[in-house]
Scaffold this motif. Structure first.
Motif, PDB file in Angstrom:
ATOM      1  N   PHE A  10      92.690  19.732  28.404  1.00 28.20           N
ATOM      2  CA  PHE A  10      91.402  20.088  27.809  1.00 28.20           C
ATOM      3  C   PHE A  10      90.663  18.852  27.288  1.00 28.20           C
ATOM      4  N   TYR A  11      91.361  17.772  27.069  1.00 22.99           N
ATOM      5  CA  TYR A  11      90.725  16.538  26.597  1.00 22.99           C
ATOM      6  C   TYR A  11      90.576  15.508  27.719  1.00 22.99           C
ATOM      7  N   GLU A  12      90.642  15.954  28.950  1.00 18.20           N
ATOM      8  CA  GLU A  12      90.543  15.070  30.120  1.00 18.20           C
ATOM      9  C   GLU A  12      89.345  14.120  30.032  1.00 18.20           C
ATOM     10  N   HIS A  13      88.223  14.631  29.534  1.00 17.82           N
ATOM     11  CA  HIS A  13      86.999  13.821  29.435  1.00 17.82           C
ATOM     12  C   HIS A  13      86.769  13.334  28.007  1.00 17.82           C
ATOM     13  N   GLY A  14      87.811  13.368  27.206  1.00 17.02           N
ATOM     14  CA  GLY A  14      87.749  12.878  25.837  1.00 17.02           C
ATOM     15  C   GLY A  14      87.347  13.951  24.845  1.00 17.02           C
ATOM     16  N   PRO A  94     100.257   7.030   5.328  1.00 13.32           N
ATOM     17  CA  PRO A  94     101.366   6.971   6.289  1.00 13.32           C
ATOM     18  C   PRO A  94     100.904   7.171   7.733  1.00 13.32           C
ATOM     19  N   ASN A  95     101.788   6.807   8.648  1.00  9.95           N
ATOM     20  CA  ASN A  95     101.480   6.935  10.074  1.00  9.95           C
ATOM     21  C   ASN A  95     101.115   8.363  10.453  1.00  9.95           C
ATOM     22  N   GLN A  96     101.742   9.332   9.833  1.00 10.45           N
ATOM     23  CA  GLN A  96     101.433  10.729  10.125  1.00 10.45           C
ATOM     24  C   GLN A  96      99.948  11.000   9.892  1.00 10.45           C
ATOM     25  N   CYS A  97      99.397  10.452   8.844  1.00 11.40           N
ATOM     26  CA  CYS A  97      97.978  10.643   8.527  1.00 11.40           C
ATOM     27  C   CYS A  97      97.086   9.795   9.432  1.00 11.40           C
ATOM     28  N   ARG A  98      97.559   8.622   9.799  1.00 12.45           N
ATOM     29  CA  ARG A  98      96.777   7.716  10.642  1.00 12.45           C
ATOM     30  C   ARG A  98      96.517   8.292  12.032  1.00 12.45           C
ATOM     31  N   THR A  99      97.427   9.118  12.541  1.00  9.05           N
ATOM     32  CA  THR A  99      97.280   9.645  13.897  1.00  9.05           C
ATOM     33  C   THR A  99      96.573  11.001  13.935  1.00  9.05           C
ATOM     34  N   TRP A 100      96.323  11.609  12.785  1.00  8.51           N
ATOM     35  CA  TRP A 100      95.597  12.885  12.753  1.00  8.51           C
ATOM     36  C   TRP A 100      94.216  12.688  13.350  1.00  8.51           C
ATOM     37  N   PRO A 101      93.683  13.602  14.137  1.00  6.41           N
ATOM     38  CA  PRO A 101      94.193  14.920  14.524  1.00  6.41           C
ATOM     39  C   PRO A 101      94.898  14.925  15.880  1.00  6.41           C
ATOM     40  N   PHE A 102      95.271  13.757  16.377  1.00 11.58           N
ATOM     41  CA  PHE A 102      95.822  13.686  17.727  1.00 11.58           C
ATOM     42  C   PHE A 102      97.348  13.771  17.730  1.00 11.58           C
ATOM     43  N   TRP A 103      97.859  14.840  17.133  1.00 15.26           N
ATOM     44  CA  TRP A 103      99.294  15.090  17.115  1.00 15.26           C
ATOM     45  C   TRP A 103      99.672  15.866  18.366  1.00 15.26           C
ATOM     46  N   PRO A 104     100.764  15.512  19.025  1.00 13.43           N
ATOM     47  CA  PRO A 104     101.155  16.206  20.255  1.00 13.43           C
ATOM     48  C   PRO A 104     101.224  17.728  20.109  1.00 13.43           C
ATOM     49  N   GLU A 105     101.682  18.205  18.959  1.00 21.14           N
ATOM     50  CA  GLU A 105     101.858  19.656  18.794  1.00 21.14           C
ATOM     51  C   GLU A 105     100.545  20.436  18.717  1.00 21.14           C
ATOM     52  N   VAL A 106      99.417  19.767  18.532  1.00 17.86           N
ATOM     53  CA  VAL A 106      98.130  20.475  18.523  1.00 17.86           C
ATOM     54  C   VAL A 106      97.225  20.058  19.681  1.00 17.86           C
ATOM     55  N   MET A 107      97.771  19.287  20.611  1.00 17.85           N
ATOM     56  CA  MET A 107      96.940  18.800  21.708  1.00 17.85           C
ATOM     57  C   MET A 107      96.997  19.706  22.940  1.00 17.85           C
ATOM     58  N   ASN A 108      96.797  20.984  22.693  1.00 18.86           N
ATOM     59  CA  ASN A 108      96.527  21.931  23.770  1.00 18.86           C
ATOM     60  C   ASN A 108      95.326  22.730  23.295  1.00 18.86           C
ATOM     61  N   ALA A 109      94.590  23.294  24.207  1.00 19.14           N
ATOM     62  CA  ALA A 109      93.299  23.916  23.876  1.00 19.14           C
ATOM     63  C   ALA A 109      93.421  24.985  22.787  1.00 19.14           C
ATOM     64  N   LYS A 110      94.425  25.824  22.866  1.00 20.97           N
ATOM     65  CA  LYS A 110      94.578  26.920  21.904  1.00 20.97           C
ATOM     66  C   LYS A 110      94.875  26.380  20.496  1.00 20.97           C
ATOM     67  N   ALA A 111      95.854  25.489  20.389  1.00 18.81           N
ATOM     68  CA  ALA A 111      96.203  24.936  19.079  1.00 18.81           C
ATOM     69  C   ALA A 111      95.070  24.091  18.516  1.00 18.81           C
ATOM     70  N   TRP A 112      94.416  23.310  19.380  1.00 18.73           N
ATOM     71  CA  TRP A 112      93.301  22.475  18.916  1.00 18.73           C
ATOM     72  C   TRP A 112      92.232  23.342  18.262  1.00 18.73           C
ATOM     73  N   LYS A 113      91.893  24.430  18.924  1.00 16.57           N
ATOM     74  CA  LYS A 113      90.846  25.304  18.399  1.00 16.57           C
ATOM     75  C   LYS A 113      91.289  25.998  17.110  1.00 16.57           C
ATOM     76  N   SER A 114      92.494  26.559  17.094  1.00 17.34           N
ATOM     77  CA  SER A 114      92.921  27.344  15.937  1.00 17.34           C
ATOM     78  C   SER A 114      93.442  26.494  14.780  1.00 17.34           C
ATOM     79  N   GLU A 115      94.090  25.359  15.079  1.00 11.96           N
ATOM     80  CA  GLU A 115      94.746  24.589  14.023  1.00 11.96           C
ATOM     81  C   GLU A 115      94.020  23.311  13.634  1.00 11.96           C
TER      82      GLU A 115
END
Length: 152
Positions: A10-14, A94-115
């Motif tokens: 879903f992020y193919e084009h950024g 911390p690194n956890q905050c630095r990488t938000w919102p591009f966490w692997p567990e939310v990088m699918n269309a459904k999770a991105w939208k809802s979470e």
């Protein structure tokens, strides 16, 4: 990753994202409650706060299943460093905050939208993060997780 999976990202084009300073990501959202800390994170915090790593860890951290994280106040789901809707230790975050919102567990269309998109006002704003940049951030998050699980 299969050719179909690559093609269907879903992020193919950024994605557009720019932090708006709302502090909403600093409030517990279900399973994303803990702010986990590597040894490097604890050192960076300590340096920023001008204390030893040991003193920082004793005052601000707890361990769950052998992994260090910031202490939580059961009555308040906000990060202890959230002040006036902003991170009071932004440079030391911390690194956890630095990488938000591009966490692997939310990088699918459904999770991105809802979470992510449903509560983060930075989604859809600011610069366009390329697919490669997003995947680089996800890689940083995975490396951070490996460090956490390795006890570093």
């Amino acid at each position: 990753m299969s050719e179909n999976t690559k093609k269907d990202l879903f992020y193919e084009h950024g994605l557009r994202f720019q932090c708006q300073g709302s502090g909403k990501c600093c409030t517990s959202h279900g399973e994303f409650g803990f702010v986990f800390l590597t040894k490097d994170d604890r050192r960076r915090f300590a340096k920023h706060l001008k204390v030893t790593t040991s003193a920082f860890t004793k005052k601000y951290c707890d361990q769950t299943n052998g992994i260090w994280h910031l202490k939580e106040d059961k009555g308040n789901p906000d990060c202890m460093f959230l002040k006036n809707k902003g991170c009071s230790v932004y440079e030391a975050r911390p690194n956890q905050c630095r990488t938000w919102p591009f966490w692997p567990e939310v990088m699918n269309a459904k999770a991105w939208k809802s979470e992510v998109a449903n509560f983060c006002p930075g989604v859809g704003k600011g610069r366009l993060w390329s697919k490669e940049e997003i995947e680089q951030e996800m890689s940083k998050d995975r490396e951070n997780e490996r460090k956490l699980l390795g006890g570093l």
